[in-house]
Write a protein that holds these residues in place. Structure first.
Motif, PDB file in Angstrom:
ATOM      1  N   GLU A   1       0.765  -1.310  -0.037  1.00  0.00           N
ATOM      2  CA  GLU A   1      -0.111   0.056  -0.038  1.00  0.00           C
ATOM      3  C   GLU A   1       0.853   1.405   0.132  1.00  0.00           C
ATOM      4  O   GLU A   1       0.641   2.193  -0.792  1.00  0.00           O
ATOM      5  CB  GLU A   1      -0.846  -0.041   1.245  1.00  0.00           C
ATOM      6  N   CYS A   2       1.899   1.328   0.894  1.00  0.00           N
ATOM      7  CA  CYS A   2       2.740   2.571   1.123  1.00  0.00           C
ATOM      8  C   CYS A   2       3.414   2.766  -0.327  1.00  0.00           C
ATOM      9  O   CYS A   2       3.877   4.076  -0.492  1.00  0.00           O
ATOM     10  CB  CYS A   2       3.731   2.219   2.164  1.00  0.00           C
ATOM     11  N   GLN A   3       3.423   1.989  -1.225  1.00  0.00           N
ATOM     12  CA  GLN A   3       4.236   2.150  -2.474  1.00  0.00           C
ATOM     13  C   GLN A   3       3.753   2.969  -3.583  1.00  0.00           C
ATOM     14  O   GLN A   3       4.240   3.511  -4.266  1.00  0.00           O
ATOM     15  CB  GLN A   3       4.807   0.827  -3.024  1.00  0.00           C
ATOM     16  N   LEU A   4       2.274   3.104  -3.081  1.00  0.00           N
ATOM     17  CA  LEU A   4       1.533   3.867  -3.948  1.00  0.00           C
ATOM     18  C   LEU A   4       1.313   5.245  -3.593  1.00  0.00           C
ATOM     19  O   LEU A   4       0.607   6.221  -4.015  1.00  0.00           O
ATOM     20  CB  LEU A   4      -0.085   3.256  -4.183  1.00  0.00           C
ATOM     21  N   LYS A   5       1.723   5.574  -2.297  1.00  0.00           N
ATOM     22  CA  LYS A   5       1.306   6.816  -1.509  1.00  0.00           C
ATOM     23  C   LYS A   5       2.415   7.869  -1.773  1.00  0.00           C
ATOM     24  O   LYS A   5       2.554   9.012  -1.347  1.00  0.00           O
ATOM     25  CB  LYS A   5       1.178   6.435   0.024  1.00  0.00           C
ATOM     26  N   GLN A   6       3.650   7.452  -1.885  1.00  0.00           N
ATOM     27  CA  GLN A   6       4.994   8.223  -2.154  1.00  0.00           C
ATOM     28  C   GLN A   6       5.397   8.445  -3.643  1.00  0.00           C
ATOM     29  O   GLN A   6       5.522   7.625  -4.041  1.00  0.00           O
ATOM     30  CB  GLN A   6       6.056   7.819  -1.245  1.00  0.00           C
ATOM     31  N   GLU A   7       5.379   9.762  -4.188  1.00  0.00           N
ATOM     32  CA  GLU A   7       6.007   9.859  -5.349  1.00  0.00           C
ATOM     33  C   GLU A   7       7.084   8.954  -5.694  1.00  0.00           C
ATOM     34  O   GLU A   7       7.290   8.240  -6.836  1.00  0.00           O
ATOM     35  CB  GLU A   7       6.506  11.532  -5.584  1.00  0.00           C
ATOM     36  N   GLU A   8       7.956   9.190  -4.848  1.00  0.00           N
ATOM     37  CA  GLU A   8       9.511   8.206  -5.212  1.00  0.00           C
ATOM     38  C   GLU A   8       9.292   6.867  -5.365  1.00  0.00           C
ATOM     39  O   GLU A   8       9.702   6.369  -6.371  1.00  0.00           O
ATOM     40  CB  GLU A   8      10.452   8.466  -4.259  1.00  0.00           C
TER      41      GLU A   8
ATOM     42  N   LEU B   1       6.223   5.183  -5.874  1.00  0.00           N
ATOM     43  CA  LEU B   1       5.302   5.282  -6.921  1.00  0.00           C
ATOM     44  C   LEU B   1       6.136   4.941  -8.300  1.00  0.00           C
ATOM     45  O   LEU B   1       5.678   4.126  -9.199  1.00  0.00           O
ATOM     46  CB  LEU B   1       4.201   6.255  -6.961  1.00  0.00           C
ATOM     47  N   ALA B   2       7.088   5.935  -8.365  1.00  0.00           N
ATOM     48  CA  ALA B   2       7.952   5.821  -9.698  1.00  0.00           C
ATOM     49  C   ALA B   2       8.607   4.448  -9.701  1.00  0.00           C
ATOM     50  O   ALA B   2       8.591   3.730 -10.834  1.00  0.00           O
ATOM     51  CB  ALA B   2       8.911   6.811  -9.750  1.00  0.00           C
ATOM     52  N   ARG B   3       9.187   4.032  -8.632  1.00  0.00           N
ATOM     53  CA  ARG B   3       9.833   2.615  -8.674  1.00  0.00           C
ATOM     54  C   ARG B   3       8.801   1.524  -9.152  1.00  0.00           C
ATOM     55  O   ARG B   3       9.154   0.593  -9.503  1.00  0.00           O
ATOM     56  CB  ARG B   3      10.573   2.517  -7.462  1.00  0.00           C
ATOM     57  N   LEU B   4       7.648   1.628  -8.495  1.00  0.00           N
ATOM     58  CA  LEU B   4       6.672   0.635  -8.557  1.00  0.00           C
ATOM     59  C   LEU B   4       6.287   0.495  -9.929  1.00  0.00           C
ATOM     60  O   LEU B   4       5.887  -0.622 -10.526  1.00  0.00           O
ATOM     61  CB  LEU B   4       5.506   1.131  -7.701  1.00  0.00           C
ATOM     62  N   LYS B   5       5.953   1.447 -10.543  1.00  0.00           N
ATOM     63  CA  LYS B   5       5.631   1.811 -12.000  1.00  0.00           C
ATOM     64  C   LYS B   5       6.582   1.196 -12.870  1.00  0.00           C
ATOM     65  O   LYS B   5       6.459   0.212 -13.759  1.00  0.00           O
ATOM     66  CB  LYS B   5       5.532   3.204 -12.566  1.00  0.00           C
ATOM     67  N   LYS B   6       7.970   1.151 -12.460  1.00  0.00           N
ATOM     68  CA  LYS B   6       8.832   0.569 -13.073  1.00  0.00           C
ATOM     69  C   LYS B   6       8.943  -0.836 -12.774  1.00  0.00           C
ATOM     70  O   LYS B   6       9.159  -1.775 -13.860  1.00  0.00           O
ATOM     71  CB  LYS B   6      10.299   1.244 -12.752  1.00  0.00           C
ATOM     72  N   ARG B   7       8.659  -1.324 -11.756  1.00  0.00           N
ATOM     73  CA  ARG B   7       8.665  -3.062 -11.382  1.00  0.00           C
ATOM     74  C   ARG B   7       7.417  -3.330 -12.079  1.00  0.00           C
ATOM     75  O   ARG B   7       7.550  -4.648 -12.788  1.00  0.00           O
ATOM     76  CB  ARG B   7       8.607  -3.102  -9.877  1.00  0.00           C
ATOM     77  N   LEU B   8       6.474  -2.849 -11.966  1.00  0.00           N
ATOM     78  CA  LEU B   8       5.115  -3.355 -12.804  1.00  0.00           C
ATOM     79  C   LEU B   8       5.348  -3.346 -14.228  1.00  0.00           C
ATOM     80  O   LEU B   8       5.030  -4.463 -14.937  1.00  0.00           O
ATOM     81  CB  LEU B   8       3.815  -2.519 -12.713  1.00  0.00           C
ATOM     82  N   ARG B   9       5.950  -2.444 -15.106  1.00  0.00           N
ATOM     83  CA  ARG B   9       6.245  -2.458 -16.341  1.00  0.00           C
ATOM     84  C   ARG B   9       7.337  -3.874 -16.627  1.00  0.00           C
ATOM     85  O   ARG B   9       6.965  -4.480 -17.712  1.00  0.00           O
ATOM     86  CB  ARG B   9       7.123  -1.264 -16.884  1.00  0.00           C
ATOM     87  N   LYS B  10       8.174  -4.056 -15.904  1.00  0.00           N
ATOM     88  CA  LYS B  10       9.195  -5.095 -15.962  1.00  0.00           C
ATOM     89  C   LYS B  10       8.314  -6.428 -15.910  1.00  0.00           C
ATOM     90  O   LYS B  10       8.663  -7.394 -16.623  1.00  0.00           O
ATOM     91  CB  LYS B  10      10.309  -4.957 -15.106  1.00  0.00           C
ATOM     92  N   PHE B  11       7.436  -6.550 -14.703  1.00  0.00           N
ATOM     93  CA  PHE B  11       6.845  -7.580 -14.401  1.00  0.00           C
ATOM     94  C   PHE B  11       6.134  -8.157 -15.585  1.00  0.00           C
ATOM     95  O   PHE B  11       5.737  -9.438 -15.686  1.00  0.00           O
ATOM     96  CB  PHE B  11       6.127  -7.371 -12.955  1.00  0.00           C
ATOM     97  N   PHE B  12       5.194  -7.160 -16.137  1.00  0.00           N
ATOM     98  CA  PHE B  12       4.248  -7.472 -17.141  1.00  0.00           C
ATOM     99  C   PHE B  12       4.900  -7.278 -18.591  1.00  0.00           C
ATOM    100  O   PHE B  12       4.139  -7.666 -19.561  1.00  0.00           O
ATOM    101  CB  PHE B  12       2.861  -6.650 -17.139  1.00  0.00           C
ATOM    102  N   GLY B  13       6.244  -7.244 -18.453  1.00  0.00           N
ATOM    103  CA  GLY B  13       6.966  -7.221 -19.842  1.00  0.00           C
ATOM    104  C   GLY B  13       6.211  -6.020 -21.011  1.00  0.00           C
ATOM    105  O   GLY B  13       6.367  -6.348 -22.133  1.00  0.00           O
ATOM    106  N   VAL B  14       6.067  -4.865 -20.275  1.00  0.00           N
ATOM    107  CA  VAL B  14       5.606  -3.872 -21.364  1.00  0.00           C
ATOM    108  C   VAL B  14       6.607  -2.590 -21.114  1.00  0.00           C
ATOM    109  O   VAL B  14       7.022  -2.341 -20.252  1.00  0.00           O
ATOM    110  CB  VAL B  14       4.348  -3.240 -21.067  1.00  0.00           C
ATOM    111  N   GLY B  15       7.021  -2.029 -22.202  1.00  0.00           N
ATOM    112  CA  GLY B  15       7.551  -0.650 -22.259  1.00  0.00           C
ATOM    113  C   GLY B  15       9.123  -0.846 -22.131  1.00  0.00           C
ATOM    114  O   GLY B  15       9.449  -2.014 -22.042  1.00  0.00           O
ATOM    115  N   ASN B  16       9.570   0.059 -21.295  1.00  0.00           N
ATOM    116  CA  ASN B  16      11.116  -0.315 -20.595  1.00  0.00           C
ATOM    117  C   ASN B  16      11.233   0.471 -19.712  1.00  0.00           C
ATOM    118  O   ASN B  16      10.673   1.395 -19.445  1.00  0.00           O
ATOM    119  CB  ASN B  16      12.103  -0.362 -22.016  1.00  0.00           C
TER     120      ASN B  16
END
Ligand SMILES: [Zn+2]
Length: 128
Positions: free
Chosen positions: A104-111, A113-128
């Protein structure tokens, strides 16, 4: 089975919004899978659990506090939650799924959140 949270709470919606923007196809309410992961890509056999830091005991997180009153009651309850999470994830892995846990906390802080988006992209194999 004890439920520790409701479906469609905020952090889950946050993760789904990120994935929608990334163009990831996913399904929700996967009640047929162990632990009902919050987001599932059935074809790619990927699943995401979105955990509340308090109930699911995010290690080292400030939100993972223990109420001072009835501490032993809470500790037992938390321990059950953690053990159940681990068991459900093992079961899902046994079905061939790759798992990502979002806190939950990973969605609350800007910094974070940016890391989380990167992880999600990697996990689902989209973008880079
Ligand atoms: Zn946390």
């Amino acid at each position: 089975m004890a439920r520790v949270r409701q479906k469609g709470t905020k952090p889950e919606i946050g993760v789904r919004e990120i994935l929608s923007r990334l163009g990831v196809e996913y399904s929700t309410n996967a009640t047929d899978l162990p632990g009902s992961p919050d987001v599932v890509d059935r074809r790619g056999k990927r699943a995401v659990y979105v955990h509340g830091c308090f109930w699911h005991r995010h290690g080292g997180c400030v939100a993972s506090t223990t109420p001072a009153r009835n501490a032993s009651f809470w500790n037992e309850k938390f321990q059950q939650n953690v053990q159940r999470d681990a068991r459900k994830k093992r079961e899902l892995r046994r079905l061939g799924f790759t798992i990502m846990t979002v806190w939950e906390c990973q969605l609350k802080q800007e910094e974070k959140l940016a890391r989380l988006k990167k992880r999600l992209r990697k996990f689902f194999g989209v973008g880079n």
